[in-house]
Write a protein that holds these residues in place. Structure first.
Motif, PDB file in Angstrom:
ATOM      1  N   MET A   1      12.774  12.368  -1.523  1.00 44.00           N
ATOM      2  CA  MET A   1      11.331  12.274  -1.459  1.00 44.00           C
ATOM      3  C   MET A   1      10.864  11.056  -2.257  1.00 44.00           C
ATOM      4  N   ASN A   2      11.553  10.785  -3.357  1.00 43.91           N
ATOM      5  CA  ASN A   2      11.169   9.623  -4.165  1.00 43.91           C
ATOM      6  C   ASN A   2      11.219   8.337  -3.349  1.00 43.91           C
ATOM      7  N   ALA A   3      12.227   8.188  -2.493  1.00 43.87           N
ATOM      8  CA  ALA A   3      12.350   6.972  -1.677  1.00 43.87           C
ATOM      9  C   ALA A   3      11.167   6.848  -0.727  1.00 43.87           C
ATOM     10  N   TYR A   4      10.732   7.955  -0.134  1.00 42.78           N
ATOM     11  CA  TYR A   4       9.578   7.917   0.772  1.00 42.78           C
ATOM     12  C   TYR A   4       8.338   7.422   0.029  1.00 42.78           C
ATOM     13  N   TYR A   5       8.019   8.060  -1.095  1.00 44.70           N
ATOM     14  CA  TYR A   5       6.821   7.681  -1.839  1.00 44.70           C
ATOM     15  C   TYR A   5       6.911   6.239  -2.352  1.00 44.70           C
ATOM     16  N   ASP A   6       8.106   5.809  -2.725  1.00 42.36           N
ATOM     17  CA  ASP A   6       8.300   4.449  -3.194  1.00 42.36           C
ATOM     18  C   ASP A   6       8.042   3.424  -2.084  1.00 42.36           C
ATOM     19  N   CYS A   7       8.439   3.750  -0.865  1.00 43.96           N
ATOM     20  CA  CYS A   7       8.279   2.823   0.261  1.00 43.96           C
ATOM     21  C   CYS A   7       6.819   2.561   0.621  1.00 43.96           C
ATOM     22  N   ILE A   8       5.959   3.542   0.469  1.00 45.01           N
ATOM     23  CA  ILE A   8       4.573   3.357   0.918  1.00 45.01           C
ATOM     24  C   ILE A   8       3.608   3.016  -0.210  1.00 45.01           C
ATOM     25  N   SER A   9       4.057   3.078  -1.454  1.00 47.26           N
ATOM     26  CA  SER A   9       3.181   2.826  -2.597  1.00 47.26           C
ATOM     27  C   SER A   9       3.368   1.425  -3.145  1.00 47.26           C
ATOM     28  N   GLY A  10       2.246   0.843  -3.610  1.00 48.15           N
ATOM     29  CA  GLY A  10       2.333  -0.457  -4.256  1.00 48.15           C
ATOM     30  C   GLY A  10       0.974  -1.124  -4.352  1.00 48.15           C
ATOM     31  N   PRO A  11       0.904  -2.199  -5.117  1.00 50.89           N
ATOM     32  CA  PRO A  11      -0.373  -2.873  -5.369  1.00 50.89           C
ATOM     33  C   PRO A  11      -0.864  -3.706  -4.184  1.00 50.89           C
ATOM     34  N   ILE A  12      -2.093  -4.168  -4.292  1.00 52.98           N
ATOM     35  CA  ILE A  12      -2.674  -5.066  -3.298  1.00 52.98           C
ATOM     36  C   ILE A  12      -1.771  -6.294  -3.178  1.00 52.98           C
ATOM     37  N   GLY A  13      -1.480  -6.666  -1.945  1.00 52.97           N
ATOM     38  CA  GLY A  13      -0.673  -7.858  -1.683  1.00 52.97           C
ATOM     39  C   GLY A  13       0.816  -7.620  -1.588  1.00 52.97           C
ATOM     40  N   GLN A  14       1.285  -6.457  -2.007  1.00 54.78           N
ATOM     41  CA  GLN A  14       2.726  -6.170  -1.938  1.00 54.78           C
ATOM     42  C   GLN A  14       3.063  -5.587  -0.572  1.00 54.78           C
ATOM     43  N   LYS A  15       3.912  -6.275   0.162  1.00 50.64           N
ATOM     44  CA  LYS A  15       4.362  -5.777   1.457  1.00 50.64           C
ATOM     45  C   LYS A  15       5.242  -4.546   1.241  1.00 50.64           C
ATOM     46  N   ARG A  16       5.107  -3.584   2.110  1.00 47.29           N
ATOM     47  CA  ARG A  16       5.901  -2.372   2.004  1.00 47.29           C
ATOM     48  C   ARG A  16       7.269  -2.587   2.658  1.00 47.29           C
ATOM     49  N   ASP A  17       8.260  -1.871   2.154  1.00 46.62           N
ATOM     50  CA  ASP A  17       9.621  -1.992   2.675  1.00 46.62           C
ATOM     51  C   ASP A  17       9.781  -1.019   3.841  1.00 46.62           C
ATOM     52  N   PHE A  18       9.266  -1.416   5.015  1.00 43.49           N
ATOM     53  CA  PHE A  18       9.314  -0.527   6.167  1.00 43.49           C
ATOM     54  C   PHE A  18      10.714  -0.421   6.766  1.00 43.49           C
ATOM     55  N   ILE A  55       4.118   3.500  11.397  1.00 46.68           N
ATOM     56  CA  ILE A  55       3.999   2.290  10.590  1.00 46.68           C
ATOM     57  C   ILE A  55       2.804   1.447  11.026  1.00 46.68           C
ATOM     58  N   GLU A  56       2.530   1.397  12.332  1.00 41.52           N
ATOM     59  CA  GLU A  56       1.367   0.650  12.839  1.00 41.52           C
ATOM     60  C   GLU A  56       0.082   1.116  12.166  1.00 41.52           C
ATOM     61  N   LYS A  57      -0.024   2.392  11.879  1.00 39.90           N
ATOM     62  CA  LYS A  57      -1.216   2.950  11.231  1.00 39.90           C
ATOM     63  C   LYS A  57      -1.236   2.674   9.729  1.00 39.90           C
ATOM     64  N   LEU A  58      -0.132   2.180   9.177  1.00 36.22           N
ATOM     65  CA  LEU A  58      -0.036   1.939   7.740  1.00 36.22           C
ATOM     66  C   LEU A  58      -0.228   0.474   7.374  1.00 36.22           C
ATOM     67  N   ASP A  59      -0.704  -0.348   8.304  1.00 36.11           N
ATOM     68  CA  ASP A  59      -0.814  -1.781   8.039  1.00 36.11           C
ATOM     69  C   ASP A  59      -1.836  -2.115   6.953  1.00 36.11           C
ATOM     70  N   TYR A  60      -2.639  -1.154   6.552  1.00 39.24           N
ATOM     71  CA  TYR A  60      -3.653  -1.380   5.519  1.00 39.24           C
ATOM     72  C   TYR A  60      -3.114  -1.197   4.096  1.00 39.24           C
ATOM     73  N   LEU A  61      -1.936  -0.632   3.937  1.00 36.76           N
ATOM     74  CA  LEU A  61      -1.445  -0.263   2.606  1.00 36.76           C
ATOM     75  C   LEU A  61      -1.422  -1.443   1.636  1.00 36.76           C
ATOM     76  N   ASP A  62      -0.917  -2.591   2.082  1.00 35.44           N
ATOM     77  CA  ASP A  62      -0.827  -3.738   1.181  1.00 35.44           C
ATOM     78  C   ASP A  62      -2.182  -4.412   0.972  1.00 35.44           C
ATOM     79  N   LYS A  63      -3.133  -4.142   1.846  1.00 34.58           N
ATOM     80  CA  LYS A  63      -4.473  -4.722   1.707  1.00 34.58           C
ATOM     81  C   LYS A  63      -5.327  -3.943   0.705  1.00 34.58           C
ATOM     82  N   LYS A  64      -5.084  -2.646   0.615  1.00 36.03           N
ATOM     83  CA  LYS A  64      -5.894  -1.781  -0.244  1.00 36.03           C
ATOM     84  C   LYS A  64      -5.242  -1.473  -1.586  1.00 36.03           C
ATOM     85  N   GLY A  65      -3.928  -1.674  -1.679  1.00 39.16           N
ATOM     86  CA  GLY A  65      -3.227  -1.242  -2.875  1.00 39.16           C
ATOM     87  C   GLY A  65      -3.165   0.273  -2.882  1.00 39.16           C
TER      88      GLY A  65
END
Length: 138
Positions: A1-18, A55-65
């Motif tokens: 579960m830690n790997a899942y949460y780590d993949c989608i979390s991060g600050p503004i500007g950080q690309k996610r490891d999809f 993943i297509e629906k998650l394209d905002y993650l790096d824009k919003k932090g």
């Protein structure tokens, strides 16, 4: 579960490891989100049939932090079958999304060598449907 949460979390500007994200899931995995209407009298679902659709629906993650973390979980397993009920919180660094808490049910398959997430089914807490205390204990 830690790997899942780590993949989608991060600050503004950080690309996610999809690539890593997709590797967590079996190729036939399903992603289903359940949500209530405004009156909270009828539930509906939004189904993503592939990791790429999700993943297509998650394209905002790096824009919003965006940050999502596990608060607690309940694990049931027998042989190759594992079910995880994961209580989580999420927030957006740019404050554009209201912070919320929810629960995701994961169905996981252990093939003898590795674990594969077969399905993810989640919903967020609402005024009418509060997360029971038993799912808030770690």
């Amino acid at each position: 579960m830690n790997a899942y949460y780590d993949c989608i979390s991060g600050p503004i500007g950080q690309k996610r490891d999809f690539k890593r994200f997709k590797n967590l899931f079996h190729p036939s995995a399903n992603f289903t989100y359940s949500y209530w209407n405004k009156e909270q009298t009828k539930a509906s679902t939004m189904v993503f049939k592939t990791a790429d659709e999700f993943i297509e629906k998650l394209d905002y993650l790096d824009k919003k932090g965006f940050y999502e973390c596990e608060v607690a979980n309940t694990i049931n397993e027998f042989g190759s079958v594992i079910q995880v009920f994961s209580t989580y919180t999420f927030r957006a660094e740019d404050k554009s999304i209201e912070s919320k808490t929810g629960i995701t049910s994961y169905e996981i398959f252990f093939d003898g060598d590795r674990y594969w997430i077969l399905s993810m089914f989640w919903t967020i807490e609402s005024e009418r449907f509060k997360i029971p205390k038993k799912y808030l204990k770690g």
